[in-house]
Scaffold this active site. Sequence first.
Site, short mmCIF file in Angstrom:
data_model
loop_
_atom_site.label_atom_id
_atom_site.label_comp_id
_atom_site.label_asym_id
_atom_site.label_seq_id
_atom_site.Cartn_x
_atom_site.Cartn_y
_atom_site.Cartn_z
CD GLN A 1 10.47 -40.79 -39.36
OE1 GLN A 1 11.45 -39.84 -40.39
NE2 GLN A 1 9.62 -41.26 -40.15
CG ASP B 1 7.75 -34.12 -43.97
OD1 ASP B 1 7.43 -34.84 -46.01
OD2 ASP B 1 8.06 -34.33 -42.82
CE LYS C 1 11.79 -39.28 -44.28
NZ LYS C 1 10.63 -39.46 -43.58
#
Length: 287
Positions: free
Chosen positions: A98, A121, A54
């Site tokens: 994460q 997200d 990322k």
Amino acid sequence: MTARILDGKALAAKIQNELADEIIEFIENNAVDPTLCAVLVGEDPASEIYIRNKRKACDKVGMESRLHRLPSDVSQEEMLKLITRLNKDNEVHGILVQLPLPPQIDTTRILCAVSPHKDVDAFHPENVGRLVQGRPRFLPCTPYGIQELLIREGIETAGRHAVVVGRSDIVGKPLANMLLQHGRGADCTVTVCHSRTADLGAITRQADILIAAVGRPQMITAEMVKPGATVIDVGINRTAAGVVGDVDFASVREVAGAITPVPGGVGPLTITMLLKNTLRAAAEAVG
Ligand code: NDP
């Protein structure tokens, strides 16, 4: 018939080039650097790889990235404090927690604590609700990547029967919802299958668009696929033979009309869509 390969890696590179231009323009117009902040707890090797990828993708498109590392024994309270701080930080536009988190942390509580305006997200209930109502703020990254792939590869979705195998909150459920909405890359008739589905093959064989998001190596075989169908393989399964998808690529490509490979299919698009969402969050922040 040998299926057309849907090259997610090439498409991701193309979208990242577009994004790089958009980011330059955004910075020129607003004097603000779009910034993605990742929160990583502990030292899970798979998570380390995801975070590294990322960050690399951010660098590639000229997006600012930050990383907060927390020890694996961090308390929930400490973690919530950090999220609150990031929510208030005007220089942070997207927050990525994460997963998985260690057992002492209530994942739902943490994901709900992220500001819905920075929830790139799209896990926050407000963003999930907006998605279901057909007025999304952010689209969840993997389904977003799949929809973009269908649109840009010219795969007709309107009126088609899409069968989604898997009902996770990250992939299956949001994707099914998105395919059900009105508009481009949608207007499908949608069926969702899961581990309790009876006679899975009888249902997958009806699919014009078959999406496998299960996490079981090569479980979708040629007999389960309608000739000419588009097959999207979300699975990432690490086996002794390397990384394989949920689809038995070698046999299914002889039946399908189009198919995504693993690796090089859906995976690279997921990260790219995260960057797209972060730019969108930054745009919302500057008004
Ligand atoms: P989950 O484990 O959260 O969900 C798997 C789903 O598959 C569940 O709904 C489960 O059903 C269903 N399932 C399990 N076994 C069967 C079966 N025999 N028949 C039918 N359905 C079954 O996984 P995720 O959705 O998070 O991920 C799925 C896969 O996609 C994984 O390989 C993951 O690594 C990969 N992935 C890839 C991404 C990418 O960027 N390419 C991003 C995210 C995930 P039930 O609900 O009944 O248990």
